[in-house]
Design an enzyme around this catalytic site. Sequence first.
Site, PDB file in Angstrom:
ATOM      1  N   TYR A  73       0.864  -1.197   0.000  1.00  0.00           N
ATOM      2  CA  TYR A  73       0.000   0.000   0.000  1.00  0.00           C
ATOM      3  C   TYR A  73       0.897   1.244   0.000  1.00  0.00           C
ATOM      4  CZ  TYR A  73      -3.497   3.456   1.329  1.00  0.00           C
ATOM      5  OH  TYR A  73      -4.319   4.567   1.345  1.00  0.00           O
TER       6      TYR A  73
HETATM    7  N1  NAP Z   1      -9.249   5.727   4.787  1.00  0.00           N
HETATM    8  C1  NAP Z   1      -8.008   6.163   5.021  1.00  0.00           C
HETATM    9  O1  NAP Z   1      -7.510   6.104   6.160  1.00  0.00           O
HETATM   10  C2  NAP Z   1      -7.186   6.743   3.902  1.00  0.00           C
HETATM   11  C3  NAP Z   1      -6.022   7.453   4.223  1.00  0.00           C
HETATM   12  C4  NAP Z   1      -5.249   7.984   3.200  1.00  0.00           C
HETATM   13  C5  NAP Z   1      -5.641   7.819   1.885  1.00  0.00           C
HETATM   14  N2  NAP Z   1      -6.767   7.112   1.602  1.00  0.00           N
HETATM   15  C6  NAP Z   1      -7.124   6.941   0.195  1.00  0.00           C
HETATM   16  O2  NAP Z   1      -8.373   7.562  -0.030  1.00  0.00           O
HETATM   17  C7  NAP Z   1      -9.014   6.932  -1.143  1.00  0.00           C
HETATM   18  C8  NAP Z   1     -10.457   6.624  -0.772  1.00  0.00           C
HETATM   19  O3  NAP Z   1     -10.465   5.651   0.260  1.00  0.00           O
HETATM   20  P1  NAP Z   1     -11.626   5.593   1.373  1.00  0.00           P
HETATM   21  O4  NAP Z   1     -10.972   5.822   2.676  1.00  0.00           O
HETATM   22  O5  NAP Z   1     -12.769   6.431   0.958  1.00  0.00           O
HETATM   23  O6  NAP Z   1     -12.001   4.031   1.347  1.00  0.00           O
HETATM   24  P2  NAP Z   1     -13.188   3.273   0.596  1.00  0.00           P
HETATM   25  O7  NAP Z   1     -14.511   3.699   1.132  1.00  0.00           O
HETATM   26  O8  NAP Z   1     -12.839   1.827   0.669  1.00  0.00           O
HETATM   27  O9  NAP Z   1     -13.072   3.812  -0.891  1.00  0.00           O
HETATM   28  C9  NAP Z   1     -12.271   3.244  -1.867  1.00  0.00           C
HETATM   29  C10 NAP Z   1     -13.122   3.158  -3.111  1.00  0.00           C
HETATM   30  O10 NAP Z   1     -12.314   2.677  -4.180  1.00  0.00           O
HETATM   31  C11 NAP Z   1     -13.108   1.754  -4.901  1.00  0.00           C
HETATM   32  N3  NAP Z   1     -12.311   0.829  -5.675  1.00  0.00           N
HETATM   33  C12 NAP Z   1     -11.494  -0.150  -5.240  1.00  0.00           C
HETATM   34  N4  NAP Z   1     -10.966  -0.810  -6.277  1.00  0.00           N
HETATM   35  C13 NAP Z   1     -11.464  -0.228  -7.400  1.00  0.00           C
HETATM   36  C14 NAP Z   1     -11.304  -0.471  -8.777  1.00  0.00           C
HETATM   37  N5  NAP Z   1     -10.535  -1.464  -9.251  1.00  0.00           N
HETATM   38  N6  NAP Z   1     -11.962   0.325  -9.647  1.00  0.00           N
HETATM   39  C15 NAP Z   1     -12.750   1.318  -9.215  1.00  0.00           C
HETATM   40  N7  NAP Z   1     -12.978   1.577  -7.913  1.00  0.00           N
HETATM   41  C16 NAP Z   1     -12.324   0.809  -7.023  1.00  0.00           C
HETATM   42  C17 NAP Z   1     -13.914   1.030  -3.850  1.00  0.00           C
HETATM   43  O11 NAP Z   1     -15.034   0.437  -4.476  1.00  0.00           O
HETATM   44  P3  NAP Z   1     -15.540  -1.057  -4.137  1.00  0.00           P
HETATM   45  O12 NAP Z   1     -16.629  -0.853  -3.138  1.00  0.00           O
HETATM   46  O13 NAP Z   1     -16.021  -1.573  -5.451  1.00  0.00           O
HETATM   47  O14 NAP Z   1     -14.374  -1.822  -3.609  1.00  0.00           O
HETATM   48  C18 NAP Z   1     -14.295   2.182  -2.936  1.00  0.00           C
HETATM   49  O15 NAP Z   1     -15.491   2.798  -3.332  1.00  0.00           O
HETATM   50  C19 NAP Z   1      -8.159   5.702  -1.476  1.00  0.00           C
HETATM   51  O16 NAP Z   1      -7.306   5.995  -2.563  1.00  0.00           O
HETATM   52  C20 NAP Z   1      -7.343   5.506  -0.216  1.00  0.00           C
HETATM   53  O17 NAP Z   1      -6.129   4.826  -0.476  1.00  0.00           O
HETATM   54  C21 NAP Z   1      -7.557   6.595   2.575  1.00  0.00           C
END
Ligand code: NAP
Length: 268
Positions: A155
């Site tokens: 990651y």
């Molecule tokens: N949460 C944290 O602590 C955190 C911290 C720093 C950065 N981020 C980044 O923020 C972004 C959003 O994450 P989040 O926290 O909102 O988590 P999340 O709710 O799990 O959102 C991630 C989204 O990406 C989608 N996704 C995964 N694989 C995909 C694919 N192959 N094609 C299209 N969509 C896909 C997921 O859809 P599905 O439901 O289909 O899997 C989900 O809707 C990510 O890039 C994450 O790395 C998160």
Amino acid sequence: MSYYQGKRVLITGAGSGLGALMAEQLGRRGAEVIVTARRRKPAEDVCRRVQAAGGRGHALLLDVGDLDAIPAFRDEVHSRVGPVDILINNAGVVFGGEFEQVDLAQHLNTLQINTLGLIAMSHAFMGDLRDATQGHLVNIASASAYVGLPWGSTYAASKWAVLGFSESLRLELRERGIDNVAVTTVCPSYISTGMFDGVRSPLLSPMLTPDKVVKSILRGVKRGEAMVSEPAIVKSIDLIKGALPLRLWDEVARRSGLSTSMKHWQGK
Ligand SMILES: NC(=O)c1ccc[n+]([C@@H]2O[C@H](COP(=O)([O-])OP(=O)(O)OC[C@H]3O[C@@H](n4cnc5c(N)ncnc54)[C@H](OP(=O)(O)O)[C@@H]3O)[C@@H](O)[C@H]2O)c1
């Protein structure tokens, strides 16, 4: 008038978490939002939230890991909606655990989605951004783009790559005299969206709310900021790491709980 009024914004992975909230908040600010997700129901649900908030919404299916399908997806966006002003590369996955216990396929999939998918989307839509009056590429990286993340090595690798890509492209556009396309890289620490359930937040970096992070992203994009980092301590990591010998930095990372924060990960 809101900065986002009438702008066409495409968000990847917008069926949940940050992506869904950004879509809704952009709708509230009068944007036309292309809500993309892997599955139809979340895309349509979020699209309805955009419309209820006062914006225009379109729900389209997109798996960013399917790199070969991305140019055809761009054509679909053009024929069904039109060229975009702002691309938000938000889709992401994480598979925590001891390195060799996690399937290689999951490690590779992390890079496929978080890094290669993001690059392929940026490549496919750069023409749109250049043609826009004010184009904007927004790449969601992570605070883990600055630090090693034990129990989450691929990651972190995927997000280090996003930071390098994003910063390089921003500088390249400037050197090429392309001043109507801004690039913003977003580096938040842990956020309570479920993706990192079970983690123990390190010292000085409490679990962030999606609301706070989304407000910060939308403010940073509006101001054309190159970096949006949350919390503030993330901005100082480079400085602290650069100033300390590696063994002292390792000790800071251990004592602050950063090095073991992912040990109890049980998110999605
Ligand atoms: N949460 C944290 O602590 C955190 C911290 C720093 C950065 N981020 C980044 O923020 C972004 C959003 O994450 P989040 O926290 O909102 O988590 P999340 O709710 O799990 O959102 C991630 C989204 O990406 C989608 N996704 C995964 N694989 C995909 C694919 N192959 N094609 C299209 N969509 C896909 C997921 O859809 P599905 O439901 O289909 O899997 C989900 O809707 C990510 O890039 C994450 O790395 C998160």
